[in-house]
Write an enzyme that holds these catalytic residues in place. Structure first.
Site, PDB file in Angstrom:
ATOM      1  N   ASP A   1      -8.120   0.895  -3.013  1.00 25.67           N
ATOM      2  CA  ASP A   1      -9.078   1.051  -1.917  1.00 25.67           C
ATOM      3  C   ASP A   1      -9.700   2.442  -2.030  1.00 25.67           C
ATOM      4  O   ASP A   1      -9.012   3.452  -1.901  1.00 25.67           O
ATOM      5  CB  ASP A   1      -8.355   0.893  -0.573  1.00 25.67           C
ATOM      6  CG  ASP A   1      -9.322   0.760   0.592  1.00 25.67           C
ATOM      7  OD1 ASP A   1     -10.512   1.104   0.426  1.00 25.67           O
ATOM      8  OD2 ASP A   1      -8.886   0.300   1.671  1.00 25.67           O
TER       9      ASP A   1
ATOM     10  N   GLN B   1       0.839  -1.203   0.000  1.00 29.56           N
ATOM     11  CA  GLN B   1       0.000   0.000   0.000  1.00 29.56           C
ATOM     12  C   GLN B   1       0.876   1.256   0.000  1.00 29.56           C
ATOM     13  O   GLN B   1       1.925   1.292   0.627  1.00 29.56           O
ATOM     14  CB  GLN B   1      -0.979   0.003   1.167  1.00 29.56           C
ATOM     15  CG  GLN B   1      -0.387  -0.162   2.542  1.00 29.56           C
ATOM     16  CD  GLN B   1      -1.453  -0.224   3.619  1.00 29.56           C
ATOM     17  OE1 GLN B   1      -2.616   0.062   3.403  1.00 29.56           O
ATOM     18  NE2 GLN B   1      -1.048  -0.622   4.813  1.00 29.56           N
TER      19      GLN B   1
ATOM     20  N   CYS C   1      -1.702  -0.585   8.578  1.00 29.70           N
ATOM     21  CA  CYS C   1      -0.397   0.086   8.619  1.00 29.70           C
ATOM     22  C   CYS C   1       0.035   0.398  10.052  1.00 29.70           C
ATOM     23  O   CYS C   1       1.205   0.690  10.304  1.00 29.70           O
ATOM     24  CB  CYS C   1      -0.463   1.366   7.797  1.00 29.70           C
ATOM     25  SG  CYS C   1      -1.840   2.435   8.251  1.00 29.70           S
TER      26      CYS C   1
END
Length: 417
Positions: free
Chosen positions: A235, A171, A358
């Site tokens: 996303d 990501q 994260c």
């Protein structure tokens, strides 16, 4: 009993806890912070440094095995547990968890989890506690049996020793362009997430988002090695529904339009819309999936919001309300339930993506790798943090070490046979 003491160590998560509702409502970014008042209970500001709490189990041979407790980046959103409070979690762990941990057989992993995670005062323990303690218990069982964590999972769930590598998904965070280049140069399997979490990033009628998708595909062809075609996974945090509307056919139309612009790639769209409740999410996602399948689209729907617990995952999988389910590890709770979630998805012929956040740590990421490989998930998140390099090395290296160990174990078994 193999656990003689329990240690607690405050720690940092690898990113920040963010107030999703305030961001959705238009909070403006100023550098790395968001300006304005928070709206989700528990947040003193819209962006808060992520904290964690390590739980260490001191075994009878004085080995200490650790797991880490934390919540996800968007705590308190979409039915999730509230913002992580180190003091509260530490107190509850000391009062409730420690006596239980000192009274179990740590060599029997699933039995130990079942006993330790019984309800307290008729309520389930905070999921962060389950998550961290289950990691530590998995490491304890692995140490006591002289095996890898993956082998413990395989033994407990009667699974064969795995040999297939699980694709890794990175990501980007807000540093989109730089991080996309990093991912392409490192030939990541699935990329880039994109963090499309505001109107500014999605654009009027999704135009900004569509341009970004096309740029990622173009950039992959430009600087990637010959023949490299990663899965493109974005996303959008419900913004298709927010901008286009909540009618399933309109959402499917938009997704098909995006997929057509990058027809050489498989396209994953995560969280296309938020329909306000788990039941509404299931019903409408199932419609979107059905429309896309009937049209023969290569686009795949990934569910995240409103699909938190093991029971939620079961409902989505049975209803075919996603092509891929993100199993968001801290939201599921016990990492044993992450394994169960992958197996539920497989039984229902739905993709299993072992995700997370994260805000996690190196320890939680490594434990997730063992569960992902043992259950042969369809993909797993490179975590923690938003920097790409660190997460990709932590998850990728742990997987490679694990597979090398399992290959050796398999060869030894064949030689004995």
């Amino acid at each position: 009993m193999q656990i003689k003491e329990v240690l607690l160590a405050p720690g940092n998560g690898a990113f920040f806890y963010d107030d999703q509702e305030a961001i959705r409502s238009g909070a403006i970014q100023d550098g790395f912070i968001y300006v304005g008042a928070p709206t989700t209970p528990g947040f003193k500001s819209i962006r808060v440094p992520a904290s964690s709490l390590g739980i260490g189990l001191v075994l009878t041979d004085d080995t200490v095995v650790w797991g880490d407790m934390m919540n996800v980046q968007y705590s308190g959103a979409g039915g999730r547990d509230p913002l992580f409070d180190t003091t509260q979690i530490s107190d509850l762990t000391s009062r409730v968890m420690t006596p239980r941990l000192l009274d179990i057989d740590a060599s029997c992993y699933l039995d130990a989890c079942a006993k330790v995670f019984e309800p307290f005062e008729h309520r389930r323990l905070p999921l962060a506690i389950e998550y961290g303690a289950s990691q530590a218990l998995l490491r304890a069982a692995a140490h006591l049996h002289r095996k890898t964590m993956a082998e413990i999972v395989c033994a407990e769930f009667d699974l064969p020793l795995p040999s297939r590598r699980v694709p890794i998904y990175c990501q980007s965070g807000d540093a989109r362009e730089i991080n996309v280049d990093k991912m392409i140069l490192k030939a990541v399997d699935v990329l880039p997430h994109g963090l499309i979490n505001s109107r500014q990033k999605f654009g009027t009628n999704g135009q900004t988002f569509m341009e970004f998708v096309k740029w990622v595909a173009m950039r992959t062809c430009e600087i990637g090695r010959p023949g490299y075609r990663p899965v493109l996974h974005f996303d959008v945090y419900g913004w298709i529904g927010q901008e286009i509307g909540l009618e399933p056919h309109s959402i499917a139309d938009f997704i098909c339009k995006v997929a057509d612009t990058v027809s050489d790639f498989t396209l994953n769209i995560e969280s296309p819309a938020d329909f306000g409740s788990t039941q509404a999410q299931i019903e409408n996602y199932a419609k979107i999936v059905s429309i896309l399948d009937n049209r023969g689209s290569s686009a795949r729907i990934v569910v995240d919001e409103r699909c938190n617990t093991l029971e939620d995952i079961r409902l989505f999988a049975e209803a075919k309300a996603a092509h891929l389910v993100q199993i968001k590890t801290p939201d599921v709770g016990s990492i044993a339930d992450t394994a169960r979630a992958v197996l539920i998805c497989k039984a229902n012929k739905v993709g299993a993506y072992v995700g997370g956040s994260c805000t996690e740590t190196d320890l939680s990421a490594q434990a997730s790798v063992h569960v992902s490989v043992a259950t042969q998930a369809d993909m797993m998140l490179a975590k923690p943090g938003m920097g790409v390099d660190e997460a990709f090395s932590i998850v990728g290296n742990e997987q490679n070490r694990l597979l090398a160990t399992l290959n050796r174990r398999r060869a030894q078994s064949e030689n004995v046979g």
